[in-house]
Design an enzyme around this catalytic site. Structure first.
Site, short mmCIF file in Angstrom:
data_model
loop_
_atom_site.label_atom_id
_atom_site.label_comp_id
_atom_site.label_asym_id
_atom_site.label_seq_id
_atom_site.Cartn_x
_atom_site.Cartn_y
_atom_site.Cartn_z
N ASP A 153 44.73 -28.96 -11.53
CA ASP A 153 43.78 -30.08 -11.67
C ASP A 153 44.19 -31.24 -10.78
OD1 ASP A 153 46.06 -30.47 -13.35
OD2 ASP A 153 44.98 -31.99 -14.48
N GLU A 197 47.09 -31.23 -16.27
CA GLU A 197 48.37 -31.93 -16.12
C GLU A 197 48.17 -33.43 -15.95
OE1 GLU A 197 51.86 -33.69 -14.08
OE2 GLU A 197 49.80 -33.57 -13.36
N GLU A 198 47.04 -33.83 -15.37
CA GLU A 198 46.82 -35.23 -15.01
C GLU A 198 46.25 -36.07 -16.15
OE1 GLU A 198 48.01 -36.38 -12.45
OE2 GLU A 198 47.95 -34.99 -10.77
N HIS A 227 47.54 -39.21 -5.52
CA HIS A 227 46.48 -40.00 -6.15
C HIS A 227 45.88 -41.06 -5.23
CE1 HIS A 227 48.28 -39.09 -10.43
NE2 HIS A 227 48.17 -38.00 -9.67
N GLU A 249 55.70 -29.60 -7.59
CA GLU A 249 55.31 -31.00 -7.42
C GLU A 249 55.74 -31.49 -6.04
OE1 GLU A 249 53.60 -33.14 -9.09
OE2 GLU A 249 53.45 -32.40 -11.14
N ASP A 292 48.97 -33.66 -4.45
CA ASP A 292 49.21 -33.45 -5.88
C ASP A 292 48.16 -32.52 -6.47
OD1 ASP A 292 50.36 -33.71 -8.34
OD2 ASP A 292 49.71 -35.77 -8.67
#
Length: 361
Positions: free
Chosen positions: A79, A133-134, A336, A162, A103
């Site tokens: 995600d 996960e986010e 992000h 990651e 990410d």
């Protein structure tokens, strides 16, 4: 049962890992909308004789069962945070630019390509691509797998893809958030002396935070830097009322040598006498770099390990007694960001490093 929906995006696993990263990124998968990319991953691996496929919600697990002495887990979340006019992905020199490139779909692409191609790895491998996960921790797909199918998370060592700029970051700091609640007495502001101003009482709390010197704590050869910071402050009733309550929200990033209970005990020491409410708490993960598999991994990928200051899902593996590291392409400072971008050379390097480790190459 293999997925056969002809409307699914087709992932070309025979192409380059950079092209695969772009394909994955162009499947929008903001948290809560992972079904399409999970279906595409499942479909791309269906029919490969060396892999057993398991689906749990929008998490996809693929594993070998070759009877190897050791098993490693390689995981990544599928995600992303919301898109902001940064899809489809565009190419800018050596960089892929767009949501998810850092990410962490570049790391997902590396794992997916290797999962398809490594039919005779030197260890048994469990590949995990998971959802949510986010967002809030209780929705996390890896946590759900740990609850629903703990057998799928059995292993001797884990790698989480990651973004680390293709270097190794061991373990992670823990994180705690607390509200320090200050109590006063309401009164009319024209007669403030009959009340007690709770907002004014925030001053010594802020002074403690401003004077705090972050600890640097060595854990298994890596030095973790802690952090204690105000991240929010609230209070007030009206423009003519002395407030009877104020809240200072504090985030504590603590070294993995401390347990979650140790971290909260430390906060009570720092803020002795204050009303403290814990609003979020997650233990960190020790680096586990003394494990034999970890030493083999470091030798294969090259470089020197450093600590992970932020919290990641390696902590979920650590809680299961599995040493885990972070290793993936992309600068975490670009995660992000609206101009999120990954250097294609880092994607290729991570593919090389993991391939060499998993094949004793």
């Amino acid at each position: 049962m293999p997925v056969t929906d002809p409307t699914l995006p087709v992932l070309d696993l025979a192409g380059s890992v950079v092209d695969l990263t772009r394909q994955l990124c162009d499947i929008e998968s903001v948290s809560g909308n992972e079904r399409g990319i999970a279906d595409a991953i499942e479909a791309s691996l269906a029919g490969l004789a060396h892999l057993e496929l398991i689906r749990d919600g929008d998490a996809v697990v693929a594993r070998t069962s070759l009877g190897r002495e050791r098993r490693v887990l390689i995981a990544g979340h599928i995600d992303t945070v919301p898109v902001n006019a940064n899809l489809p992905v565009r190419v800018d020199g050596d960089f892929l630019v767009g949501r998810g490139t850092v990410d962490m779909k570049a790391g997902v692409a590396v794992a997916l390509k290797l999962a398809a191609e490594l039919t005779e790895p030197s260890v048994d491998i469990t590949w995990i691509w998971y959802d949510h996960e986010e967002v809030a921790s209780h929705l996390n797909g890896l946590g759900r797998l740990a609850a629903n199918r703990p057998d799928l998370l059995a292993g001797d060592f884990a790698v989480l893809g990651e973004p680390t700029s293709a270097t190794v970051e061991g373990g992670c700091n823990g994180t705690a958030r607390v509200d320090i609640r200050l109590h006063g007495v309401r009164a009319h502001s024209a007669r403030s002396w009959v009340g007690h101003n709770a907002i004014h009482d925030a001053a010594p709390v802020l002074a403690i935070l401003a004077a705090h010197v972050p600890a640097e704590i060595e854990v298994d050869g890596l030095v973790y830097r802690e952090g204690l910071n105000a991240v929010g402050i609230s209070g007030g009733v009206a423009g003519n009322v002395i407030p009877d309550e104020a809240v200072v929200s504090v985030n504590y990033r603590f070294a993995p040598s401390r347990s979650a209970d140790d971290a909260i005990a430390h906060l009570h020491e720092v803020f002795t006498g204050y009303d403290i409410e814990v609003t979020d708490l997650a233990a960190g993960a020790r680096p586990g770099l003394d494990a034999p598999l970890a030493q083999d991994f470091l030798a294969a990928v090259g470089g020197v390990a450093s600590p992970k200051y932020g919290w990641t899902d390696v902590a979920r593996f650590s809680a299961l007694g599995i040493p885990a590291v972070n290793y993936g392409p992309g600068d975490p400072l670009k995660a992000h960001a609206d101009d999120e971008r990954v250097d294609a050379r880092e994607i290729v390097e991570c593919e090389r490093g993991l391939r060499a480790w998993l094949t004793n190459g």
